[in-house]
Design a protein around this motif. Structure first.
Motif, PDB file in Angstrom:
ATOM      1  N   ARG A 184       0.850  -1.196   0.000  1.00  0.00           N
ATOM      2  CA  ARG A 184       0.000   0.000   0.000  1.00  0.00           C
ATOM      3  C   ARG A 184       0.887   1.248   0.000  1.00  0.00           C
ATOM      4  N   ILE A 185       0.661   2.110  -0.974  1.00  0.00           N
ATOM      5  CA  ILE A 185       1.311   3.420  -1.007  1.00  0.00           C
ATOM      6  C   ILE A 185       0.304   4.431  -0.480  1.00  0.00           C
ATOM      7  N   THR A 186       0.695   5.184   0.540  1.00  0.00           N
ATOM      8  CA  THR A 186      -0.170   6.228   1.089  1.00  0.00           C
ATOM      9  C   THR A 186       0.518   7.573   0.906  1.00  0.00           C
ATOM     10  N   VAL A 187      -0.207   8.522   0.336  1.00  0.00           N
ATOM     11  CA  VAL A 187       0.282   9.887   0.178  1.00  0.00           C
ATOM     12  C   VAL A 187      -0.448  10.769   1.183  1.00  0.00           C
ATOM     13  N   TYR A 188       0.307  11.620   1.855  1.00  0.00           N
ATOM     14  CA  TYR A 188      -0.243  12.518   2.881  1.00  0.00           C
ATOM     15  C   TYR A 188      -0.081  13.974   2.454  1.00  0.00           C
ATOM     16  N   ALA A 189      -1.151  14.738   2.580  1.00  0.00           N
ATOM     17  CA  ALA A 189      -1.085  16.190   2.424  1.00  0.00           C
ATOM     18  C   ALA A 189      -0.851  16.771   3.817  1.00  0.00           C
ATOM     19  N   MET A 190       0.203  17.587   3.936  1.00  0.00           N
ATOM     20  CA  MET A 190       0.647  18.055   5.253  1.00  0.00           C
ATOM     21  C   MET A 190       0.542  19.581   5.370  1.00  0.00           C
ATOM     22  N   LYS A 191       0.241  20.034   6.585  1.00  0.00           N
ATOM     23  CA  LYS A 191       0.239  21.480   6.866  1.00  0.00           C
ATOM     24  C   LYS A 191       1.653  22.043   6.842  1.00  0.00           C
ATOM     25  N   ALA A 192       2.612  21.189   7.170  1.00  0.00           N
ATOM     26  CA  ALA A 192       4.025  21.577   7.203  1.00  0.00           C
ATOM     27  C   ALA A 192       4.851  20.310   7.058  1.00  0.00           C
ATOM     28  N   GLY A 193       6.109  20.473   6.672  1.00  0.00           N
ATOM     29  CA  GLY A 193       6.990  19.321   6.583  1.00  0.00           C
ATOM     30  C   GLY A 193       7.404  18.849   7.965  1.00  0.00           C
ATOM     31  N   ILE A 194       7.947  17.634   8.020  1.00  0.00           N
ATOM     32  CA  ILE A 194       8.440  17.117   9.297  1.00  0.00           C
ATOM     33  C   ILE A 194       9.842  17.666   9.551  1.00  0.00           C
ATOM     34  N   ALA A 195      10.217  17.720  10.814  1.00  0.00           N
ATOM     35  CA  ALA A 195      11.535  18.242  11.179  1.00  0.00           C
ATOM     36  C   ALA A 195      12.615  17.212  10.858  1.00  0.00           C
ATOM     37  N   ALA A 196      13.755  17.698  10.386  1.00  0.00           N
ATOM     38  CA  ALA A 196      14.903  16.826  10.128  1.00  0.00           C
ATOM     39  C   ALA A 196      15.468  16.351  11.467  1.00  0.00           C
ATOM     40  N   THR A 197      15.938  15.125  11.495  1.00  0.00           N
ATOM     41  CA  THR A 197      16.525  14.559  12.713  1.00  0.00           C
ATOM     42  C   THR A 197      17.892  13.976  12.392  1.00  0.00           C
ATOM     43  N   ALA A 198      18.677  13.742  13.426  1.00  0.00           N
ATOM     44  CA  ALA A 198      20.016  13.167  13.241  1.00  0.00           C
ATOM     45  C   ALA A 198      19.920  11.729  12.743  1.00  0.00           C
ATOM     46  N   ILE A 199      18.844  11.046  13.118  1.00  0.00           N
ATOM     47  CA  ILE A 199      18.643   9.653  12.714  1.00  0.00           C
ATOM     48  C   ILE A 199      17.705   9.618  11.510  1.00  0.00           C
ATOM     49  N   THR A 200      18.051   8.803  10.515  1.00  0.00           N
ATOM     50  CA  THR A 200      17.181   8.668   9.337  1.00  0.00           C
ATOM     51  C   THR A 200      15.837   8.098   9.781  1.00  0.00           C
ATOM     52  N   PRO A 201      14.749   8.790   9.480  1.00  0.00           N
ATOM     53  CA  PRO A 201      13.440   8.298   9.940  1.00  0.00           C
ATOM     54  C   PRO A 201      12.994   7.055   9.174  1.00  0.00           C
ATOM     55  N   ARG A 202      12.201   6.240   9.837  1.00  0.00           N
ATOM     56  CA  ARG A 202      11.537   5.119   9.171  1.00  0.00           C
ATOM     57  C   ARG A 202      10.164   4.980   9.803  1.00  0.00           C
ATOM     58  N   TYR A 203       9.111   5.066   8.979  1.00  0.00           N
ATOM     59  CA  TYR A 203       7.735   5.004   9.457  1.00  0.00           C
ATOM     60  C   TYR A 203       6.907   4.024   8.633  1.00  0.00           C
ATOM     61  N   THR A 204       6.135   3.200   9.320  1.00  0.00           N
ATOM     62  CA  THR A 204       5.006   2.549   8.665  1.00  0.00           C
ATOM     63  C   THR A 204       3.913   3.614   8.573  1.00  0.00           C
ATOM     64  N   SER A 205       2.858   3.341   7.831  1.00  0.00           N
ATOM     65  CA  SER A 205       1.783   4.333   7.734  1.00  0.00           C
ATOM     66  C   SER A 205       1.158   4.614   9.104  1.00  0.00           C
ATOM     67  N   SER A 206       0.972   3.577   9.914  1.00  0.00           N
ATOM     68  CA  SER A 206       0.356   3.796  11.231  1.00  0.00           C
ATOM     69  C   SER A 206       1.274   4.606  12.146  1.00  0.00           C
ATOM     70  N   GLN A 207       2.566   4.365  12.068  1.00  0.00           N
ATOM     71  CA  GLN A 207       3.513   5.134  12.882  1.00  0.00           C
ATOM     72  C   GLN A 207       3.547   6.596  12.443  1.00  0.00           C
ATOM     73  N   PHE A 208       3.536   6.812  11.130  1.00  0.00           N
ATOM     74  CA  PHE A 208       3.582   8.187  10.631  1.00  0.00           C
ATOM     75  C   PHE A 208       2.330   8.950  11.045  1.00  0.00           C
TER      76      PHE A 208
END
Length: 195
Positions: free
Chosen positions: A149-173
């Motif tokens: 499943r590919i899910t596209v999200y429309a966001m009010k703002a981008g997410i903040a950059a972090t020192a660790i490369t993010p990894r999200y499932t759709s439910s986590q995101f």
């Protein structure tokens, strides 16, 4: 007094008639609120994902699919993409296998070409996937049919950059960025390894 009440009643009926139904001449309805829509020419929604889009380990080309993003809601500042697989041995929801994480795509990025390197776009954050790599990682199931499943999200703002490369499932995101997500839309497909 009867005449006054009658005129008042007629005026009330006429004013109500002018406010409803949408059949009166000159009636203007409120336009519907846009609903985020995604589509792809690479494979049909719910259809078979071709070998071209599968992992090299499956004798595929690991080519990311084409996506068209339409009807983003007003105020959309960024887009995000999450692709995951919840078919065993992958888990459900938070323990799904992540195949694509792209964050902070510009809101005007409505067309994504097959195999396009989204990391080349300024400000984009590429998340990691089930195998520790960034960028698109095509279907690579050990055996049997898997659903992606590919899910596209429309966001009010981008997410903040972090020192660790993010990894999200759709439910986590969705849990982590609920306050930023305005709308989402999904496109799915399935892949079965060659015998």
């Amino acid at each position: 007094m009867k005449t006054f009440n009658g005129l008042l009643g007629m005026g009330l009926l006429l004013s109500l008639a002018g406010c409803g139904g949408g059949t009166e001449p000159g009636f203007t309805s409120i336009p519907p609120v846009p609903t985020l829509v995604i589509s792809s020419t690479s494979y049909a929604d719910g259809g078979v994902i071709g070998l071209k889009y599968a992992a090299v380990g499956q004798k595929g080309q690991n080519t990311s699919p084409q996506l068209r993003i339409e009807s983003t809601p007003p105020g959309t500042a960024a887009l995000a993409i999450v692709m995951d697989d919840e078919t065993a041995p992958c888990g459900k929801t938070d323990t799904a296998c992540v195949h694509w994480n792209v964050f902070n795509l510009p809101a005007e990025k409505k067309d994504i070409a097959e195999g396009e390197n989204l990391a080349d776009i300024s400000g984009v954050i590429m998340g990691s996937t089930y195998n520790g790599q960034t960028g698109y990682q095509g279907p690579n199931p050990p055996l049997g049919k898997h659903y992606y499943r590919i899910t596209v999200y429309a966001m009010k703002a981008g997410i903040a950059a972090t020192a660790i490369t993010p990894r999200y499932t759709s439910s986590q995101f969705e849990a982590a960025h609920a306050g930023l997500i305005m709308e989402s839309a999904s496109w799915s497909g399935h892949f079965t390894p060659l015998p």
